[in-house]
Enzyme design. Structure first.
Site, PDB file in Angstrom:
ATOM      1  N   LYS A   1       0.852  -1.197   0.000  1.00 33.79           N
ATOM      2  CA  LYS A   1       0.000   0.000   0.000  1.00 33.79           C
ATOM      3  C   LYS A   1       0.883   1.241   0.000  1.00 33.79           C
ATOM      4  CE  LYS A   1       0.816   1.258   4.493  1.00 33.79           C
ATOM      5  NZ  LYS A   1       1.589   2.470   4.881  1.00 33.79           N
TER       6      LYS A   1
ATOM      7  N   ASP B   1      -2.905  -1.457  10.397  1.00 33.31           N
ATOM      8  CA  ASP B   1      -3.050  -1.489   8.936  1.00 33.31           C
ATOM      9  C   ASP B   1      -3.707  -2.768   8.425  1.00 33.31           C
ATOM     10  OD1 ASP B   1      -1.854   0.972   8.760  1.00 33.31           O
ATOM     11  OD2 ASP B   1       0.046   0.255   7.933  1.00 33.31           O
TER      12      ASP B   1
END
Length: 284
Positions: A13, A138
Site C-alpha cells: 500500500k 493497517d
C-alpha cells in the site's frame, strides 16, 4: 475442503497523504490517510494441515518464526474459531521491511483471508477485520479490500475511488522504525482534520505526509530520494518511511523515469489497484 492455495498475493500500500491529527490517552496517534493498493506484492504458499500444527516452512531474514505476523495471524484465527486444522506457511518476501509499504500487515491479512477460506471458518469480512486489528492498525485495510480513506488509528475505513495510474517507488536503502518516528518530539500532532470530500474533490496529490519531515531529518537517504524523485512530480514518503513514490499517468512515463534512477537505490514500478487480488475469497 480445499487443501492449499499457492502464490497468494499480499499487495503493498501507499499512503497518498498522512496527517496526524491528535493523540489518544493510551498513546496511539489519531490519523487521517488515504490508502492505495498497488500491484507489487509479497506472496504466500498456504497449505492446510489436519493435525493443528501451524509452522512457517522457510527462513525470513530478521524475522523469527514465533514473532512473524503470518504465524500469529494463523494462530489467532485458529484460536478465535476453535479450528482443529493447522497450516504450512511459506512466505516469499519481495516488499522491504521498514519501508512504509505495509508488507507485514498485508502478509497477515492474506493469511487470514486464505485460511478463513481453506479452513471454512466462515468469518465475514467485518469479523476478519476486527480480528486483524489485534495484529496491527493497517491489517483491517488489506481485508477491507479496496482503496480507503482511513481515520482513527487507521482502522475506520471508507471506500474511495482513486485514479488509474502507475507509481515509481524508490527504496532508499534504510529501514525506518515506525516507533522512532511517532515518538519524535519534533512530530506535529495537530493537523486540522479534513472531510473525505476534501480529498475526493482534489484532482492532484492532496495534503502531505506529516511524518516525512521527521524521517528526512533522521535519515538523509530518504531526503535524497525525495529530492531526486521530485523532479518528476509530487514525490513523497509512504507511511513512516523509508520508501518514496511518485505517480505517473501511464506505464511508459513510469518506465522512462525508472531508467534514470541512480544505481545506488533499488526502484520499481507498480500499477494502481482498485481491489485486493483476493477480494473474491471474502464474504461481505
Amino acid at each position: 475442503m480445499s487443501r492449499s492455495l499457492l502464490n497468494c498475493p499480499a499487495p503493498a500500500k501507499l499512503n497518498l497523504f498522512l496527517h496526524v491529527t491528535g493523540r489518544r490517552a493510551d498513546g496511539y496517534h489519531l490519523l487521517q490517510t488515504a490508502f492505495q493498493l498497488i500491484g507489487h506484492c509479497d506472496a504466500l504458499d498456504i497449505v492446510s494441515r489436519d493435525d493443528g500444527i501451524i509452522r512457517r516452512c522457510n527462513d525470513v531474514a530478521e524475522v523469527p518464526e514465533e514473532s512473524d505476523l503470518i504465524v500469529r495471524a494463523a494462530r489467532l484465527l485458529q484460536n478465535h474459531t476453535a479450528c482443529k486444522y493447522g497450516a504450512d506457511l511459506t512466505l516469499h518476501k519481495h516488499l522491504p521491511m521498514g519501508g512504509g509499504l505495509g508488507g507485514g500487515s498485508s502478509d497477515a491479512a492474506t493469511t487470514l483471508i486464505v485460511l478463513n477460506h481453506l479452513w471454512e471458518t466462515g468469518l465475514s469480512r467485518q469479523q476478519l477485520m476486527q480480528l486483524g486489528l489485534q495484529l496491527g492498525a493497517d491489517v483491517p485495510f488489506f481485508i477491507f479490500g479496496t482503496n480507503a480513506f482511513a481515520e482513527g488509528v487507521g482502522e475506520v475505513l471508507q471506500a474511495i475511488v482513486t485514479p488509474d495510474c502507475w507509481y515509481l517507488v524508490i527504496e532508499p536503502g534504510v529501514q525506518v522504525p515506525t516507533p522512532v518516528i511517532f515518538s519524535a518530539k519534533e512530530l506535529t500532532r495537530d493537523t486540522k482534520p479534513i472531510r473525505i470530500t476534501d480529498f475526493s474533490s482534489h484532482s492532484k496529490m492532496f495534503g502531505k505526509n506529516d511524518l516525512q519531515t521527521v524521517a528526512t531529518a533522521m535519515f538523509p537517504q530518504v531526503d535524497a530520494a525525495i529530492k531526486w524523485l521530485s523532479t518528476y512530480g509530487d514525490a513523497r514518503m509512504t507511511g513512516s518511511g523509508a520508501c518514496v513514490f511518485c505517480a505517473f499517468p501511464d506505464e511508459a512515463s513510469a518506465d522512462k523515469a525508472l531508467r534514470q534512477v541512480p544505481d545506488c537505490w533499488k526502484s520499481w514500478k507498480a500499477k494502481a489497484l482498485h481491489k485486493h487480488p483476493l477480494d473474491y475469497l471474502l464474504q461481505t
